[in-house]
Write a protein that holds these residues in place. Structure first.
Motif, PDB file in Angstrom:
ATOM      1  N   THR A 176     -10.340  -9.035   5.294  1.00 11.29           N
ATOM      2  CA  THR A 176     -10.839 -10.116   4.448  1.00 11.29           C
ATOM      3  C   THR A 176     -11.884  -9.658   3.445  1.00 11.29           C
ATOM      4  N   ASP A 177     -12.348  -8.410   3.578  1.00  9.33           N
ATOM      5  CA  ASP A 177     -13.362  -7.892   2.656  1.00  9.33           C
ATOM      6  C   ASP A 177     -12.755  -7.206   1.445  1.00  9.33           C
ATOM      7  N   VAL A 178     -11.420  -7.199   1.333  1.00 13.38           N
ATOM      8  CA  VAL A 178     -10.762  -6.536   0.205  1.00 13.38           C
ATOM      9  C   VAL A 178      -9.646  -7.417  -0.348  1.00 13.38           C
ATOM     10  N   ILE A 179      -9.206  -7.085  -1.578  1.00 10.77           N
ATOM     11  CA  ILE A 179      -8.117  -7.809  -2.219  1.00 10.77           C
ATOM     12  C   ILE A 179      -7.031  -6.827  -2.666  1.00 10.77           C
ATOM     13  N   GLN A 180      -5.806  -7.319  -2.608  1.00 11.89           N
ATOM     14  CA  GLN A 180      -4.616  -6.495  -2.808  1.00 11.89           C
ATOM     15  C   GLN A 180      -4.373  -6.201  -4.296  1.00 11.89           C
ATOM     16  N   LEU A 181      -4.120  -4.932  -4.598  1.00  7.79           N
ATOM     17  CA  LEU A 181      -3.699  -4.552  -5.942  1.00  7.79           C
ATOM     18  C   LEU A 181      -2.195  -4.745  -6.107  1.00  7.79           C
ATOM     19  N   ASP A 182      -1.756  -4.907  -7.345  1.00  8.53           N
ATOM     20  CA  ASP A 182      -0.349  -5.168  -7.661  1.00  8.53           C
ATOM     21  C   ASP A 182       0.201  -4.037  -8.518  1.00  8.53           C
ATOM     22  N   PHE A 183       0.912  -3.110  -7.882  1.00  7.67           N
ATOM     23  CA  PHE A 183       1.406  -1.934  -8.590  1.00  7.67           C
ATOM     24  C   PHE A 183       2.681  -2.194  -9.379  1.00  7.67           C
ATOM     25  N   SER A 184       3.106  -3.458  -9.464  1.00  4.39           N
ATOM     26  CA  SER A 184       4.184  -3.762 -10.410  1.00  4.39           C
ATOM     27  C   SER A 184       3.657  -3.744 -11.843  1.00  4.39           C
ATOM     28  N   ASN A 185       2.339  -3.763 -11.985  1.00  2.00           N
ATOM     29  CA  ASN A 185       1.703  -3.647 -13.301  1.00  2.00           C
ATOM     30  C   ASN A 185       1.596  -2.168 -13.659  1.00  2.00           C
ATOM     31  N   ARG A 186       2.344  -1.747 -14.657  1.00  4.17           N
ATOM     32  CA  ARG A 186       2.431  -0.334 -15.011  1.00  4.17           C
ATOM     33  C   ARG A 186       1.095   0.230 -15.520  1.00  4.17           C
ATOM     34  N   GLU A 187       0.252  -0.619 -16.122  1.00  6.77           N
ATOM     35  CA  GLU A 187      -1.041  -0.136 -16.593  1.00  6.77           C
ATOM     36  C   GLU A 187      -1.958   0.255 -15.436  1.00  6.77           C
ATOM     37  N   LEU A 188      -1.763  -0.382 -14.276  1.00  2.08           N
ATOM     38  CA  LEU A 188      -2.549  -0.012 -13.099  1.00  2.08           C
ATOM     39  C   LEU A 188      -2.263   1.435 -12.694  1.00  2.08           C
ATOM     40  N   TRP A 189      -1.025   1.873 -12.869  1.00  2.00           N
ATOM     41  CA  TRP A 189      -0.685   3.263 -12.537  1.00  2.00           C
ATOM     42  C   TRP A 189      -1.562   4.226 -13.326  1.00  2.00           C
ATOM     43  N   ASP A 190      -1.668   3.976 -14.623  1.00  2.00           N
ATOM     44  CA  ASP A 190      -2.458   4.867 -15.477  1.00  2.00           C
ATOM     45  C   ASP A 190      -3.931   4.817 -15.095  1.00  2.00           C
ATOM     46  N   TYR A 191      -4.444   3.605 -14.855  1.00  5.71           N
ATOM     47  CA  TYR A 191      -5.849   3.490 -14.477  1.00  5.71           C
ATOM     48  C   TYR A 191      -6.123   4.252 -13.181  1.00  5.71           C
ATOM     49  N   MET A 192      -5.289   4.019 -12.161  1.00  5.73           N
ATOM     50  CA  MET A 192      -5.551   4.606 -10.847  1.00  5.73           C
ATOM     51  C   MET A 192      -5.414   6.135 -10.877  1.00  5.73           C
ATOM     52  N   SER A 193      -4.388   6.636 -11.535  1.00  2.00           N
ATOM     53  CA  SER A 193      -4.202   8.085 -11.573  1.00  2.00           C
ATOM     54  C   SER A 193      -5.316   8.755 -12.372  1.00  2.00           C
ATOM     55  N   ARG A 194      -5.774   8.115 -13.458  1.00  2.02           N
ATOM     56  CA  ARG A 194      -6.864   8.687 -14.241  1.00  2.02           C
ATOM     57  C   ARG A 194      -8.181   8.649 -13.466  1.00  2.02           C
ATOM     58  N   ALA A 195      -8.359   7.621 -12.651  1.00  2.22           N
ATOM     59  CA  ALA A 195      -9.560   7.577 -11.810  1.00  2.22           C
ATOM     60  C   ALA A 195      -9.550   8.721 -10.801  1.00  2.22           C
ATOM     61  N   MET A 196      -8.383   9.046 -10.254  1.00  2.00           N
ATOM     62  CA  MET A 196      -8.286  10.190  -9.343  1.00  2.00           C
ATOM     63  C   MET A 196      -8.568  11.493 -10.092  1.00  2.00           C
ATOM     64  N   GLU A 197      -8.026  11.614 -11.302  1.00  2.00           N
ATOM     65  CA  GLU A 197      -8.256  12.812 -12.103  1.00  2.00           C
ATOM     66  C   GLU A 197      -9.748  13.004 -12.394  1.00  2.00           C
ATOM     67  N   TYR A 198     -10.467  11.902 -12.540  1.00  2.00           N
ATOM     68  CA  TYR A 198     -11.898  11.953 -12.834  1.00  2.00           C
ATOM     69  C   TYR A 198     -12.651  12.801 -11.808  1.00  2.00           C
ATOM     70  N   TRP A 199     -12.288  12.690 -10.524  1.00  2.00           N
ATOM     71  CA  TRP A 199     -12.985  13.421  -9.464  1.00  2.00           C
ATOM     72  C   TRP A 199     -12.620  14.897  -9.463  1.00  2.00           C
ATOM     73  N   VAL A 200     -11.420  15.214  -9.915  1.00  2.00           N
ATOM     74  CA  VAL A 200     -11.039  16.621 -10.045  1.00  2.00           C
ATOM     75  C   VAL A 200     -11.792  17.249 -11.212  1.00  2.00           C
TER      76      VAL A 200
END
Length: 460
Positions: A176-200
């Protein structure tokens, strides 16, 4: 109040990463998730390593990166090659569980939990680990975010909605402390992968342990994995899952969950020793060739929710730890196991590990050293073969072999002393027990006596 790091919107993040992302995608357009990928090759640096899970909050009384860094020499001496840090990001406050909340309620994918330190202290920790020859992977939570993650306001289209159009926790959970992301949104793919790249890019991390990986579409993981590995080819990706399809193109490793549960069942008398071989055979058949599954007797979930190794395994703990290191796969140690961690660590509160008794360190040090040095436990061409006995329901014996190099493990996985025979001409000869130093000669058939839950780890 937890201070959140200033949010970098998708457009700004794209600019920040543009130069490096061009290396992963020279055309400048999102990679096609439907293109064919090669089956992943395990990074060479990983094969003979032990992974050590670090729970920063509970690692010390301070609960900081600096406290972990101060202990790196001891961790290195334990024989650890890979540090896995549970989520290091700020934790959401809305609908928070407990006083400090769950690490997996991420309030900022680009931020650092101020309870643990800041960007400089985390970078110092990563650098110090690298100086000692250790790799660093961080936990990544892609399935859901905290309610108050800034993208819930800047990009509400990234989230799943209920029938009333409201944000919703992951279906079928009590999260109940989190909310579900919707990966049918293609822009979320770019955001999430770029956020991972940020740490590298910014911290030079060596990989990710991806939480609840089956809760995110495989095509996204294929996409993100391809981009990340184009940026850093020897990056390591571990799925918290036991789903063979994830190991075709996205992840190098998954969890050996069924094998772990089988360990518990055997220790508690619900299954026979032969059930371990059933799981090894199933893994070999189901998973792509070359996949290394993660073997363990404990981790943060098991310890907090299902019990300590003493509770679940009792006097069989050392026998199953030995199997973790000698069966095919990668071994995991959860911080505190070397200190005979005797309590279930609180998940939402500060509950420091008691490091006063390090009596198990020498045992684990022997296991990590054998894993690191013996090619029969790490080389991709090494064989695994169960040794038949006249008590197969209670005795689990096997050999790992590469050319003339051999490791033979013989375990009494029962609560009674046994005298038994092993019938395999390949194991005849003289060995040294790696744990006790004893010299043991096996004939044909080999006659062995073992006390309850005792074992031989034989090397030649």
């Amino acid at each position: 109040m937890t201070r959140l790091r200033t949010f970098v919107p998708t457009s700004a993040l794209a600019l920040m990463l543009a130069a490096t992302s061009a290396l992963a995608n020279p055309a400048g357009a999102p990679s096609d998730p439907l293109c064919a990928y090669e089956v992943l090759e395990i990074p060479d640096w990983l094969r003979n390593q032990t992974i050590y899970e670090v729970n920063v909050r509970q690692y010390s009384k301070e609960g900081t990166f600096a406290a972990v860094e101060a202990d790196l020499d001891r961790i290195q001496d334990l024989g650890i090659g890979v540090l896995w840090f549970m989520p290091i990001h700020p934790i959401g406050e809305t609908n928070r569980k407990g006083t400090l909340g769950s690490y997996y309620a991420v309030a900022d994918y680009l931020g650092i939990n101020p309870e643990f330190g800041d960007a400089d202290s985390f970078r110092s920790l990563v650098d110090a680990a690298h100086e000692r020859g250790m790799k660093v992977i961080i936990d990544w939570v892609a399935n859901h975010t905290a309610w108050d993650n800034p993208i819930s306001q800047s990009n509400p289209e990234f989230f799943a909605k209920d029938e009333n159009g409201d944000f919703t926790p992951p279906h079928g959970t009590d999260w109940t402390d989190v909310i579900q992301l919707d990966f049918s949104n293609r822009e979320l793919w770019d955001y999430m992968s770029r956020a991972m790249e940020y740490w590298v890019i910014n911290y030079d991390i060596d990989g990710f342990r991806c939480d609840y990986a089956v809760g995110v579409p495989t095509k996204f993981w294929n996409f993100a994995s391809s981009r990340l590995r184009a940026m850093k080819p020897d990056l390591y990706l571990l799925a918290e899952a036991e789903a063979p399809y994830l190991n075709q193109h996205a992840f190098h490793s998954s969890y050996a969950w069924p094998l772990h549960h089988t360990f518990n069942d055997v220790a508690q008398g619900r299954k026979s020793a032969s059930s371990i071989l059933d799981q090894i055979n199933r893994q070999t058949i189901e998973f792509p060739t070359g996949t290394l599954l993660l073997n363990f007797t404990s981790n943060h979930d098991e310890n907090s929710w299902n019990g300590t190794t003493a509770e679940r395994l009792g006097p069989a703990k050392r026998a199953f730890d030995t199997l973790v290191f000698t069966l095919p796969g990668l071994p995991l140690i959860y911080n505190g196991q070397e200190a005979s961690l005797a309590k279930r660590l609180e998940f939402f509160e500060h509950d420091p590990i008691d490091w006063s008794n390090l009596s198990e360190s020498d045992f684990y040090r022997k296991l990590t050293a054998l894993k690191a040095s013996h090619p029969a436990l790490s080389h991709p061409d090494a064989s695994f073969h169960r040794i038949p006995s006249d008590h197969d329901e209670k005795i689990f014996a096997f050999t790992r072999m590469l050319d003339s190099r051999q490791v033979t493990v013989v375990t009494n996985l029962s609560a009674e002393p046994l005298t038994f025979h092993l019938a395999d001409s390949h194991i005849t000869g003289t060995y040294q027990d790696h744990i006790t130093g004893e010299t043991i000669t096996l004939g044909y058939p080999a006659r062995i006596a073992l006390e309850p839950w005792n074992f031989h780890l034989l090397v030649r």
